[in-house]
Design a protein around this motif. Structure first.
Motif, PDB file in Angstrom:
ATOM      1  N   PHE A  88       0.868  -1.171   0.000  1.00  0.00           N
ATOM      2  CA  PHE A  88       0.000   0.000   0.000  1.00  0.00           C
ATOM      3  C   PHE A  88       0.914   1.233   0.000  1.00  0.00           C
ATOM      4  O   PHE A  88       2.117   1.128  -0.204  1.00  0.00           O
ATOM      5  CB  PHE A  88      -0.895   0.003   1.243  1.00  0.00           C
ATOM      6  N   SER A 179      -6.470   1.225   1.298  1.00  0.00           N
ATOM      7  CA  SER A 179      -6.579  -0.021   0.534  1.00  0.00           C
ATOM      8  C   SER A 179      -6.578   0.219  -0.969  1.00  0.00           C
ATOM      9  O   SER A 179      -6.156  -0.647  -1.744  1.00  0.00           O
ATOM     10  CB  SER A 179      -7.858  -0.765   0.935  1.00  0.00           C
ATOM     11  N   MET A 182      -3.516  -0.558  -3.205  1.00  0.00           N
ATOM     12  CA  MET A 182      -2.962  -1.918  -3.155  1.00  0.00           C
ATOM     13  C   MET A 182      -2.331  -2.330  -4.496  1.00  0.00           C
ATOM     14  O   MET A 182      -2.907  -2.111  -5.557  1.00  0.00           O
ATOM     15  CB  MET A 182      -4.048  -2.926  -2.783  1.00  0.00           C
TER      16      MET A 182
END
Length: 360
Positions: A88, A179, A182
């Motif tokens: 991340f 997130s 990612m």
């Protein structure tokens, strides 16, 4: 990539790939970053950044292999089920500096195994500790594979992502934003692909999610005062300096990320997101062009922050002294970039009022 740098990078990449102990991998990083540090002022920014992040990817993937080998040697055996090691933050966006910290996680297969919880808890802790030894400080926000929140089976990840998307409070949306950067690094790429499909499906199912992301995005550190003057730190050891990371770089990352999520762009690199947004005409093209110029300025200034060497590894902060900036063209470029940030945030604030007005 500049021709003179092909040979040293090929040598460094080979050194990383052939490392078989934490010590040899650490030395490979030290050797790689020496010439990267020496060439950062002369190489084209995009080429330099690409090479630096390829180095990080190779080191992380090799660290995974060495940790797996250590698990076998210590009696834990091979991974009981497939898994993916993911990044991340700046590493996920392919924007890491030579001193970036950790932002990572794991996706573990749902295949049944009595040993997998113990195995991956141990592997996650070992991998985070090894990365720290290799020069990647532990994340202050604990976004690491050593933490249960960021080390989950695919089904648990799906459940967690759904819970975050159903709760529009600051913290769950912040986790969802984290997130969104990612990127797959090592292991089973199919798990990462399925994770991504689940993530972006949430935005298709919940049309109000971009509004929640926008609320988080419009909060940022003031960088220009009402007179258009650059705001520097007022107190502490960096009083009088400018915070490049949180004053310029992060606000631009956040704006572009929001637009990408709003328009279904699945790229993680900020520059690639901008190019895709331009193709979609997701915002006025002159504003997107100004945003890209500002972002490139942010990257250059971020790389220019003072660096210290500790035990062969590099340490830096996000601050630049104002006086040297004023002596060159950097001060003008910074003001221009910050003016773009202000324009972008004013546009997003107008959009937020409009979107909230439609809901009321």
């Amino acid at each position: 990539m500049e021709l003179q740098n092909v040979a040293p990078w090929a040598s460094s990449a080979g050194e990383i790939d052939h490392a078989d102990t934490p010590e040899s991998l650490r030395q490979a990083r030290v050797d790689s970053q020496k010439w990267l540090l020496a060439s950062r002022a002369s190489d084209p920014l995009s080429d330099w950044l690409q090479t630096a992040n390829e180095m990080h990817d190779r080191i992380a993937a090799k660290a995974v292999q060495i940790c797996e080998k250590g698990m076998v040697e210590d009696g834990f055996g091979l991974p009981p089920v497939p898994y993916a090691f993911i990044a991340f933050g700046s590493m996920g966006r392919l924007e890491s500096t030579l001193w970036s910290d950790q932002d990572n996680g794991m996706i573990i297969s749902d295949v049944a195994s009595a040993d997998k919880e113990l195995y991956f808890r141990e592997l996650g802790c070992r991998l985070s500790a090894m990365l720290e030894y290799l020069g990647y400080p532990k994340c202050e926000g604990k976004v690491m594979c050593s933490e249960l929140l960021w080390r989950r089976t695919l089904s648990d990840w799906r459940d967690q992502l759904t819970k975050w998307s159903d709760d529009f409070a600051w913290e769950p949306i912040r986790y969802l934003i984290i997130s969104s950067d990612m990127r797959h690094i090592a292991g089973d790429a199919q798990l990462s692909s399925e994770w991504k499909c689940s993530f972006y499906e949430l935005f298709r199912k919940h049309p109000d999610l971009p509004l929640a992301v926008l609320r988080n995005t419009v909060r940022h550190k003031a960088t220009l005062n009402i007179l258009g003057q650059i705001v520097t730190e007022r107190f502490g050891e960096h009083a009088g300096d400018f915070d490049v990371k949180y004053g310029l770089y992060i606000p631009l990352v956040n704006v572009v990320r929001f637009l990408a999520l709003q328009h279904g762009v699945e790229e993680t690199s900020t520059l690639k997101r901008l190019r895709h947004l331009a193709l979609l005409e997701a915002a006025p093209l002159p504003l997107l062009d100004a945003c890209e110029r500002a972002f490139r300025t942010a990257l250059r200034l971020r790389m220019a922050t003072p660096v210290q060497e500790r035990d062969g590894l590099l340490v830096s902060n996000s601050y630049l002294a104002v006086k040297p900036l004023k002596q060159g063209k950097g001060w003008h470029e910074l003001r221009e970039a910050l003016s773009t940030v202000r324009r972008l945030h004013r546009a997003l604030q107008r959009q937020l009022r409009f979107m909230e007005g439609r809901r009321s």
